[in-house]
Design an enzyme around this catalytic site. Structure first.
Site, PDB file in Angstrom:
ATOM      1  N   PHE A  21       0.821  -1.216   0.000  1.00 10.85           N
ATOM      2  CA  PHE A  21       0.000   0.000   0.000  1.00 10.85           C
ATOM      3  C   PHE A  21       0.850   1.258   0.000  1.00 10.85           C
ATOM      4  O   PHE A  21       2.051   1.233   0.272  1.00 10.85           O
ATOM      5  CB  PHE A  21      -0.916   0.021   1.232  1.00 10.85           C
ATOM      6  CG  PHE A  21      -0.180   0.054   2.542  1.00 10.85           C
ATOM      7  CD1 PHE A  21       0.355   1.236   3.032  1.00 10.85           C
ATOM      8  CD2 PHE A  21       0.006  -1.108   3.279  1.00 10.85           C
ATOM      9  CE1 PHE A  21       1.049   1.266   4.231  1.00 10.85           C
ATOM     10  CE2 PHE A  21       0.707  -1.089   4.492  1.00 10.85           C
ATOM     11  CZ  PHE A  21       1.232   0.105   4.965  1.00 10.85           C
ATOM     12  N   GLU A  29       0.188   4.858   2.007  1.00  4.90           N
ATOM     13  CA  GLU A  29      -0.720   5.393   3.014  1.00  4.90           C
ATOM     14  C   GLU A  29      -0.331   6.816   3.404  1.00  4.90           C
ATOM     15  O   GLU A  29       0.810   7.080   3.757  1.00  4.90           O
ATOM     16  CB  GLU A  29      -0.666   4.480   4.244  1.00  4.90           C
ATOM     17  CG  GLU A  29      -1.496   4.958   5.416  1.00  4.90           C
ATOM     18  CD  GLU A  29      -1.330   4.040   6.630  1.00  4.90           C
ATOM     19  OE1 GLU A  29      -1.682   2.852   6.521  1.00  4.90           O
ATOM     20  OE2 GLU A  29      -0.846   4.505   7.661  1.00  4.90           O
ATOM     21  N   HIS A  62       8.095  -6.610  12.139  1.00 13.89           N
ATOM     22  CA  HIS A  62       7.941  -5.904  10.858  1.00 13.89           C
ATOM     23  C   HIS A  62       6.520  -5.436  10.596  1.00 13.89           C
ATOM     24  O   HIS A  62       6.276  -4.692   9.658  1.00 13.89           O
ATOM     25  CB  HIS A  62       8.427  -6.772   9.706  1.00 13.89           C
ATOM     26  CG  HIS A  62       7.391  -7.687   9.129  1.00 13.89           C
ATOM     27  ND1 HIS A  62       6.687  -8.607   9.859  1.00 13.89           N
ATOM     28  CD2 HIS A  62       6.937  -7.817   7.855  1.00 13.89           C
ATOM     29  CE1 HIS A  62       5.861  -9.268   9.075  1.00 13.89           C
ATOM     30  NE2 HIS A  62       5.981  -8.810   7.861  1.00 13.89           N
TER      31      HIS A  62
END
Lengths: 482, 148
Positions: A206, A208, A405
């Site tokens: 993504f 963002e 992560h």
């Protein structure tokens, strides 16, 4: 499927799998009592034990707090091997070589961007190809150019006008893993990569736009150029089809190599070759090439992020201040110097769904962060928040300088689709002030916030155990998904 | 990962299995050839709605591997390669020749068109994790985990 792996609690944040049977070392899992129950439902602990059987492993077979069931190695797994007897395994890196995250800060405050967020998301969606098999029609690389990308990584992108030299100083390994050899990347892999540079891909990848919701450590946040209510951008993607093909190609090589060198495998996906063997060296050189492709990919996407902001907000680069805070890989194997039992050793550290977290003063921590420690970026799910942390001395001594992560999935994609059925997830998120645009509705439904562990709980373990330190929490405003 | 007992006239070709981060496929076939054909269909069912694909292009595929299971992974990964490179999605698969080390097959389908086709879940690769091909009750059964 529950696992029958023996576990012993060490302290509030650590559980140990005692060395047993064919294990060459113990397993060490960073988690909490509450998250452990979920971890025990699948086979990830067995996978930690399996990794511990591989030759030349140094220290423990480690699992970060976002551990979940992978294939071969668990996701959230960290394992280091010495260069003499140790091995390198493509399964310990994963198919998406150098999947990673970068964080950009801005000079903007949330109220300046919030009213334009829909426009901004649309611009990002238009400028950055995303979704199943996304490709760039405007940028098809010739074979020699693709070789340069694989050799020079983010540096190639900067040289060709995508970003500035300043960006390179804020990327793990300056955006270029040494020793890359494009000649060792198959034609198949190169075919897949030639029109995928500058694309997001699908799944959990993504871009963002968010804002700083909370600052935990004012001194560290200021040193990273972060402040409350500031608008930020996160880019999460990797090496696309090129990396997937490199992994698949070398798994075939490693299946033969494991037999050739007499390495016993509890799972075929753990196939590996000695680091000292031609096969091991070839994989590392091909992996570096794919990793460089990924660094270039995130660098180019950053360029289009900057363009999108300029288009929508009609502001110049100086006013926007879209500067790179940091870029970290979370699927990679690196040759690094570490101290084992007081002795300095060169090791090959596999991080599969784990982030490097080097402390202040470490030679590989970039100059800008010598006082703070290397920034660590932990994206959460699209409905909640992401975290910025820094690396610590504790991480260096205990986890070969590694931490978590991400949130880590808690629900299978099937279960997520079931939960999302009949609901309009895009509208639900809009109700929470988060604009989401995705290429496929399926991806958005599969990625519903409930499908993920609460990243806050994951980060609390990493912080509590001391393997990284919380700096700030970011909340999404707008997201483009693959 | 247990498939539900299905009572249906036509034997089931495949089913998806839940896996926390990824996705498993269980595939059946009366013969090994059919098993591979159904595996192609199962993979396409993850990527898109196969029923909307037309048979407009044919891809000829020739693959080698060390054994039948590795050949199945190679087959699925080659179909993913075709998708990445040519945006080709197969509607129908025909195995022309199959030995434990060699596969010759044909895939008929068309180029992905975002206007007409459904974009479902992207697949990075078919993996060797828990990979298995067995003969059970006279039918072939395969299990493959996909990395998503």
């Amino acid at each position: 499927m529950a696992t029958q792996v023996k576990l012993r609690q060490v302290d509030e944040y650590r559980w140990e799998i005692p060395r047993e049977g064919k294990m060459r070392t113990r397993g060490l899992i960073f988690t909490s009592q509450r998250m452990l129950a979920k971890i025990q439902e699948d086979q990830s602990l067995q996978q930690v034990a399996n990794v511990a059987t591989l030759p030349g492993i140094e220290g423990a077979s480690l699992a970060m707090p976002d551990i979940h069931w992978g294939y071969g190695f668990p996701i959230g797994g960290v394992a280091a091997f010495n260069l003499d007897e140790g091995v390198v395994s493509p399964g310990g890196v994963g198919y998406d070589i150098n999947c990673g995250v970068r964080l950009l800060r801005t000079n903007l405050q949330r109220p300046e961007v919030e009213p334009r967020i829909e426009e901004l998301v649309n611009a990002l969606f238009g400028n950055i190809p995303s979704g199943l098999g996304s490709r760039r029609k405007d940028l098809k690389l010739s074979a020699p150019t693709l070789h340069e990308v694989m050799r020079y990584g983010a540096g190639w992108a900067v040289k060709n006008g995508y970003g500035s030299k300043e960006d390179l100083a804020h990327i793990e390994a300056q955006g270029q893993i040494a020793g890359a050899d494009p000649e060792l990347v198959s034609d198949f892999a190169q075919d897949r990569g030639k029109d995928q540079l500058g694309t997001l891909g699908s799944g959990n990848h993504f871009v963002e736009v968010g804002h700083v919701l909370e600052v935990y450590d004012a001194r560290l946040a200021a040193a990273l150029g972060l402040f409350r209510d500031q608008v930020t951008v996160i880019v999460h993607t990797g090496s696309r089809g090129l990396g997937h093909q490199v992994c698949d190609d070398y798994i075939k090589v490693m299946l033969r190599a494991a037999a050739k060198y007499g390495i016993e495998l509890p799972d075929r996906q753990l196939c590996c070759a000695p680091l000292s063997s031609p096969e091991g060296k070839q994989y590392l050189a091909a992996m570096a090439a794919a990793a460089n492709f990924a660094f270039a990919n995130r660098q180019m996407i950053t360029h289009w992020v900057r363009e999108s902001f300029e288009q929508v907000l009609h502001m110049g680069p100086k006013d926007l201040g879209l500067e790179l805070v940091y870029d970290v890989a979370h699927n990679i194997a690196k040759i690094e110097d570490h101290h084992v039992n007081g002795k300095k050793k060169k090791l090959c550290v596999h991080r599969k769904g784990a982030t490097r977290a080097f402390p202040p003063g470490h030679p590989e921590t970039p100059p800008a962060y010598q006082q703070t420690g290397q920034p660590v970026l932990i994206p959460g799910d699209m409905g909640r928040y992401s975290f910025v942390l820094v690396g610590t001395e504790q991480a260096l001594t205990e986890t070969f300088g590694s931490t978590c992560h991400g949130a880590g999935r808690e629900m299978s994609r099937h279960a997520a689709l079931k939960v999302a059925k009949g609901r309009n997830i895009v509208r639900e998120l809009a109700g929470k002030g988060i604009v989401v645009k995705g290429a496929g509705r399926g991806t958005i439904d599969e990625e519903i916030p409930e499908a993920y562990k609460d990243v806050e709980a994951v980060v609390a373990v990493a912080h509590g155990a001391g393997i990284s330190k919380k700096v700030a929490k970011l909340k999404p405003l707008g997201v483009i998904k693959g | 990962m247990k498939p539900a007992a299905a009572s249906r006239k036509r034997p089931r070709k495949y089913r998806q299995l839940a896996h926390t981060a990824d996705l498993g496929l269980r595939i059946w076939g009366a013969s090994r050839e059919e098993l591979f054909e159904n595996a192609g269909a199962a993979l396409m069912g993850v990527l898109t709605d196969r029923r909307r694909l037309r048979r407009r292009k044919t891809a000829e595929i020739l693959l080698d591997a060390s054994d039948l299971e590795a050949l199945l992974v190679a087959w699925l990964n080659y179909l993913l390669y075709l998708y990445d490179v040519d945006a080709f999605l197969g509607r129908e698969f025909k195995v022309l020749e199959l030995t434990p080390q060699r596969l010759a097959a044909q895939a008929r389908g068309e180029t992905y068109d975002p206007g007409r086709h459904v974009s479902r879940t992207a697949v990075k690769a078919a993996t060797y994790h828990h990979l298995e091909i067995v003969k059970r009750n006279g039918r072939w059964q395969a299990t493959v985990i996909l990395d998503l």
